[in-house]
Write a protein that holds these residues in place. Structure first.
Motif, mmCIF file in Angstrom:
data_model
loop_
_atom_site.group_PDB
_atom_site.id
_atom_site.type_symbol
_atom_site.label_atom_id
_atom_site.label_comp_id
_atom_site.label_asym_id
_atom_site.label_seq_id
_atom_site.Cartn_x
_atom_site.Cartn_y
_atom_site.Cartn_z
ATOM 1 N N PHE A 33 0.852 -1.379 -0.082
ATOM 2 C CA PHE A 33 -0.176 -0.105 -0.189
ATOM 3 C C PHE A 33 0.831 1.341 0.278
ATOM 4 N N PRO A 34 1.679 1.963 0.854
ATOM 5 C CA PRO A 34 3.014 3.043 0.790
ATOM 6 C C PRO A 34 3.289 2.497 -0.600
ATOM 7 N N ALA A 35 3.877 1.335 -0.964
ATOM 8 C CA ALA A 35 5.025 1.549 -2.423
ATOM 9 C C ALA A 35 3.518 2.206 -3.174
ATOM 10 N N GLY A 36 2.839 1.521 -2.736
ATOM 11 C CA GLY A 36 1.596 2.159 -4.665
ATOM 12 C C GLY A 36 1.413 3.277 -4.279
ATOM 13 N N GLY A 39 4.790 5.417 -4.640
ATOM 14 C CA GLY A 39 5.237 5.073 -5.586
ATOM 15 C C GLY A 39 4.622 5.617 -7.089
ATOM 16 N N ARG A 40 3.345 5.856 -6.761
ATOM 17 C CA ARG A 40 2.521 6.815 -7.833
ATOM 18 C C ARG A 40 2.207 5.831 -8.887
ATOM 19 N N SER A 41 1.642 3.848 -8.506
ATOM 20 C CA SER A 41 1.239 3.564 -9.468
ATOM 21 C C SER A 41 -0.037 2.442 -9.131
ATOM 22 N N ALA A 42 -1.049 3.020 -9.928
ATOM 23 C CA ALA A 42 -2.203 2.346 -9.523
ATOM 24 C C ALA A 42 -2.386 1.045 -9.917
ATOM 25 N N ALA A 43 -1.432 0.379 -10.415
ATOM 26 C CA ALA A 43 -1.199 -1.079 -10.593
ATOM 27 C C ALA A 43 -0.331 -2.139 -9.469
#
Length: 304
Positions: A33-36, A39-43
C-alpha cells in the motif's frame, strides 16, 4: 498425554499453513500500500488490494475449518464438512470481487489516458515491491498447495491458488511498472493496462473455485468415473447382484454413497449383515474412513 485424533492433527496443520500465509499477506499489505501510494502506481495499489483479499480469506478459513471438523450431532447428521466448502466458495467470491474491482479501476485509468489525461509515472519502489511479492507469493503457493493436497483440504488448495494469482498479478504489475518507468512517459499507460490484464486471470480463477463448490452445495453426483469405480468394487462380491439406485454426493472432504443391491433371500440375517459390512469397509478403504455408506438390501428369492 492424549494423542490428538487424525481430525485434530489435520485441523492443526490447516491452521498452521493458513497462519503462515496470513502473516506473509499482512507483511505484503504493509509494504505494497505505501509502495503504491508513494510510488504513484495504480497497478501496485490494485495488487495491494489483492493481498488484502488474501488476508481476509485466511481469516475466513481459520473461522470455518474448526467448525468443519466438528463431529456429527442431532442437527447435522452428516457432520459439518460443508462449512469448509462454504469457506472455499467465499474465497472464490472474494476473488471474483477483487478481479472485477481491479478491472474497473484499470479501465477507468486507461479511458482517462485516451481522453488526454496524463498519468503519474510510477517509481522504482513500486517495482521492488512487485518483485518481492512475486518471490514470496510463489514460495507460499508451492508450500500451501503441497499441504492442501496432502491434507485433502479444498479450502487450502483454493487459498494456494489465491496466492498464485497474487504472484501472477504481481508479474503483470512488475511488467507494467517497469515499462512505465524505463520506456518513457508515453508508456505510463502500461501501469493500469497491466492491472486490467491481471484482473481477467483473477476472474477466471475465481470461477474455477466457485463452480465445484456450487456443485457440492447443490448435491451434484460424483464424477461418472467414480460412480463406475464404486460399481466395480461392489461387483467384486460374487453373491451380490443388481446394484441399482446408486446415489452419490460430496460432503466436505467425504463422499456419501447410497445404493440398492440384491442378495440370496435364503441366506441368514447374520450372513447378509457380514457381507454388507465387508462392502462398506471396502468402500471406506478406497474413499476414506469418513465415507458415508448406506446400503439397501433386497432379497433375490428362489436363488438358483
Amino acid at each position: 498425554m492424549n494423542t490428538p485424533t487424525p481430525e485434530k492433527q489435520r485441523e492443526h496443520q490447516i491452521y498452521k499453513v493458513t497462519i503462515i500465509g496470513s502473516i506473509v499477506s499482512l507483511l505484503l499489505i504493509l509494504v505494497k500500500f505505501p509502495a503504491g501510494i508513494f510510488g504513484r502506481s495504480a497497478a501496485m495499489i490494485a495488487d495491494a488490494v489483492h493481498s488484502l483479499s488474501d488476508f481476509i480469506t485466511d481469516i475466513v478459513i481459520i473461522a470455518f475449518v474448526r467448525t468443519s471438523q466438528k463431529p456429527k450431532d442431532e442437527k447435522h447428521a452428516y457432520g459439518h464438512g460443508k462449512f469448509e466448502t462454504l469457506a472455499t466458495l467465499i474465497i472464490g467470491i472474494v476473488l471474483l470481487g477483487v478481479g472485477l474491482g481491479i478491472a474497473w479501476s484499470g479501465g477507468k485509468s486507461i479511458y482517462a489516458v485516451i481522453q488526454g489525461d496524463v498519468l503519474p509515472k510510477p517509481s522504482v519502489v513500486a517495482l521492488f515491491a512487485a518483485l518481492a511479492t512475486i518471490v514470496s507469493k510463489e514460495i507460499l503457493y508451492r508450500y500451501t498447495i503441497i499441504k492442501g493436497k496432502k491434507l485433502n483440504s479444498p479450502a487450502l488448495v483454493a487459498n494456494a491458488w489465491h496466492h498464485r494469482s497474487d504472484a501472477l498479478s504481481s508479474i503483470g504489475t512488475a511488467i507494467g511498472i517497469g515499462g512505465a518507468i524505463f520506456l518513457g512517459n508515453k508508456w505510463v499507460i502500461l501501469d493500469p493496462l497491466a492491472a486490467l490484464v491481471v484482473s481477467f486471470f483473477i476472474i477466471k480463477m475465481s470461477f474455477k473455485l466457485i463452480k465445484p463448490c456450487l456443485d457440492e452445495l447443490l448435491e451434484r453426483a460424483l464424477p461418472e468415473e467414480t460412480q463406475k469405480e464404486i460399481e466395480e468394487i461392489v461387483s467384486q462380491f460374487k453373491d451380490v447382484y443388481q446394484l441399482h439406485n446408486l446415489r452419490t454426493r460430496k460432503i466436505g472432504n467425504y463422499y456419501a454413497i447410497e445404493f440398492h443391491i440384491r442378495m440370496d433371500g435364503n441366506k441368514t440375517l447374520v450372513e447378509t449383515h457380514d457381507r454388507i459390512t465387508e462392502i462398506e469397509l471396502k468402500l471406506k478403504e478406497k474413499y476414506g474412513s469418513g465415507t458415508y455408506v448406506t446400503i439397501h438390501l433386497e432379497p433375490l428369492v428362489n436363488f438358483a
